[in-house]
Design an enzyme around this catalytic site. Structure first.
Site, short mmCIF file in Angstrom:
data_model
loop_
_atom_site.label_atom_id
_atom_site.label_comp_id
_atom_site.label_asym_id
_atom_site.label_seq_id
_atom_site.Cartn_x
_atom_site.Cartn_y
_atom_site.Cartn_z
N SER A 128 0.80 -1.24 0.00
CA SER A 128 0.00 0.00 0.00
C SER A 128 0.82 1.28 0.00
CB SER A 128 -0.96 0.01 1.19
OG SER A 128 -2.04 -0.87 0.95
N LYS A 131 0.00 3.76 -2.58
CA LYS A 131 -1.01 4.82 -2.43
C LYS A 131 -0.38 6.21 -2.29
CE LYS A 131 -4.42 1.60 -0.70
NZ LYS A 131 -4.38 0.54 0.28
N SER A 185 -5.77 3.55 4.71
CA SER A 185 -5.28 2.74 3.59
C SER A 185 -6.41 1.97 2.90
CB SER A 185 -4.20 1.76 4.05
OG SER A 185 -3.40 1.33 2.97
#
Length: 350
Positions: A128, A131, A185
Site C-alpha cells: 500500500s 497509495k 489505507s
C-alpha cells in the site's frame, strides 16, 4: 560690448544649468537601476534559502546518475534538483543493523545525504505504499472538490482487503476519499479515486506509470492504485523516497498523514448522512509504537502484503528541527518493522 559680454555670460550660465539637470537625471536613473537590482537579488536569495516542511524541495533540470534495479547498469535521470539525496550505491553505517530480509534507507533532507541504505535499488513489492502515488495523482487533479458516487467497480476487491467500508451508491467527496486512502489505507477509496481521476482504472494505471517516469522512478512499474500484489507491480526503496518526496509538496498530504483517528463523512444512496471512524495504520501515530527519544514522527504511508512483507515510508524531525525520510520494506513482522525504523531514527540526532 558690455551688453554682449553679459549676454554671453547669461547664455553660458543657462547652458551650464541644462547640463546639470541632465547629470542629475542620469544619476537618479542609475540609482533606481542599482536599487531594483539589489531588491531582485534579495528576493532570489530569500527564495532559494527558505525551506518549508510542506515543500522541502525545489525541482530543476539538473541530472544525476545512480544504479538501476540490477545494480550494474547506470541510469541517467533528468528533472532532478540538487536538493535530492543522491547515491550510486548502498551506504553502510556501523551503527545501523536491520533485519536480513529488509530493504531500508535513511535520508537526511537538510544535508541532502543518504545516511544509510541497504538494497536501495533492488526490486521490491510496495504493497500500500503504492497509495503515495495514488494520492499524488488525486492531489494534482482538478477534481478535489468533486463528489464521487461509489459503484461496483470500486468495491471489486480480493477478500480480506483493507477498506473504509463504502457501499454502492454512497456519495463521497474526493477530499474524504483521500483521507480514507491515507489514514486507513482503504482500497475501496483508492479504486474510487482512480476511476474518478482516470475515467477508468486502466487509464489511471497508465497515468501512474507516466508519472513514475516523470518523477524519475525508473525502477518502478505499477498495475493498480492499491498495491495489492501483482508480479508486475514493483518499485525500489529509492523510488519510494522519490514518491514520498513529491507527495510532501502538498499541504493536504502533510496534514492528512499526521492524523491518528479520523471521522469520515459521506452520504448513503438515500441521501442520509453517514460517518465512519478510521484509525491510522501507522503505529507511531496511534501510540502502539514509540519512536526514539527526541524524534518526532510526522507521517508517511504503510503497506502490508504476504509478498511485500511489512513496509513503512515516513518522514520525521529530530531535536534540532531537521527533517528525515526513513523507509523499511520487507520486514517479517510489525514488531520487526518498527524495531528497524527505530534503529534508523535513533541516528538522526547524532
Amino acid at each position: 560690448m558690455v551688453k554682449k559680454k553679459k549676454k554671453k555670460r547669461s547664455a553660458g550660465a543657462a547652458e551650464s544649468r541644462f547640463t546639470e539637470k541632465q547629470l542629475w537625471l542620469i544619476t537618479l536613473l542609475l540609482l533606481i537601476v542599482i536599487g531594483a537590482g539589489a531588491c531582485l537579488l534579495l528576493v532570489v536569495f530569500t527564495a532559494s534559502s527558505s525551506r518549508r516542511l510542506e515543500m522541502p524541495f525545489r525541482w530543476t533540470n539538473e541530472a544525476m546518475v545512480y544504479n538501476s534495479t540490477d545494480q550494474t547498469a547506470m541510469q541517467t535521470r533528468t528533472s532532478y534538483t540538487s536538493d535530492l539525496c543522491i547515491t550510486d550505491k548502498d551506504v553502510s553505517n556501523s551503527e545501523i543493523q536491520v533485519g536480513d530480509t529488509v530493504h531500508a534507507a535513511l535520508f537526511s533532507l537538510d544535508d541532502r545525504k543518504v545516511v544509510y541504505s541497504k538494497g536501495i535499488f533492488e526490486k521490491v513489492y510496495p504493497a500500500s505504499i503504492t497509495k503515495l502515488l495514488t494520492a499524488i495523482m488525486a492531489l494534482e487533479s482538478d477534481k478535489m472538490d468533486e463528489t464521487v458516487t461509489i459503484n461496483w467497480q470500486d468495491l471489486e476487491l480480493e477478500s480480506g482487503s483493507q477498506v473504509v467500508g463504502f457501499r454502492i451508491g454512497d456519495k463521497v467527496t474526493m477530499r474524504e476519499l483521500l483521507r480514507g486512502l491515507l489514514v486507513h489505507s482503504g482500497n475501496d477509496a483508492a479504486q474510487a479515486i482512480a476511476r474518478s481521476v482516470g475515467g477508468t482504472q486502466d487509464k489511471f494505471v497508465k497515468m501512474m506509470n507516466e508519472k513514475l517516469q516523470e518523477l524519475g522512478c525508473t525502477g518502478s512499474h505499477f498495475m493498480n492504485p492499491t498495491g495489492l500484489h501483482d508480479e508486475n507491480h514493483y518499485t525500489t526503496v529509492y523510488d519510494i523516497y522519490l514518491m514520498l518526496n513529491e507527495a510532501m509538496k502538498y499541504d493536504d498530504f502533510v496534514n492528512i498523514t499526521q492524523i491518528s483517528v479520523y471521522d469520515l463523512q459521506y452520504q448513503d444512496a438515500d441521501g442520509n448522512e453517514k460517518h465512519v471512524t478510521l484509525d491510522s495504520t501507522d503505529h507511531y501515530l496511534t501510540g502502539t509504537a514509540e519512536p526514539p527519544k527526541n524524534v518526532t514522527v510526522l507521517g508517511g504511508k504503510t503497506g502490508t502484503t504476504s509478498a511485500a512483507g511489512n513496509c513503512l515510508a515516513l518522514y520525521a524531525q529530530n531535536a534540532y528541527g531537521q527533517f528525515y525520510i526513513s523507509i523499511v520494506v520487507g520486514a517479517s513482522s510489525k514488531d520487526q518493522l518498527y524495531e528497524d525504523h527505530n534503529t534508523l531514527l535513533s541516528r538522526i540526532n547524532d
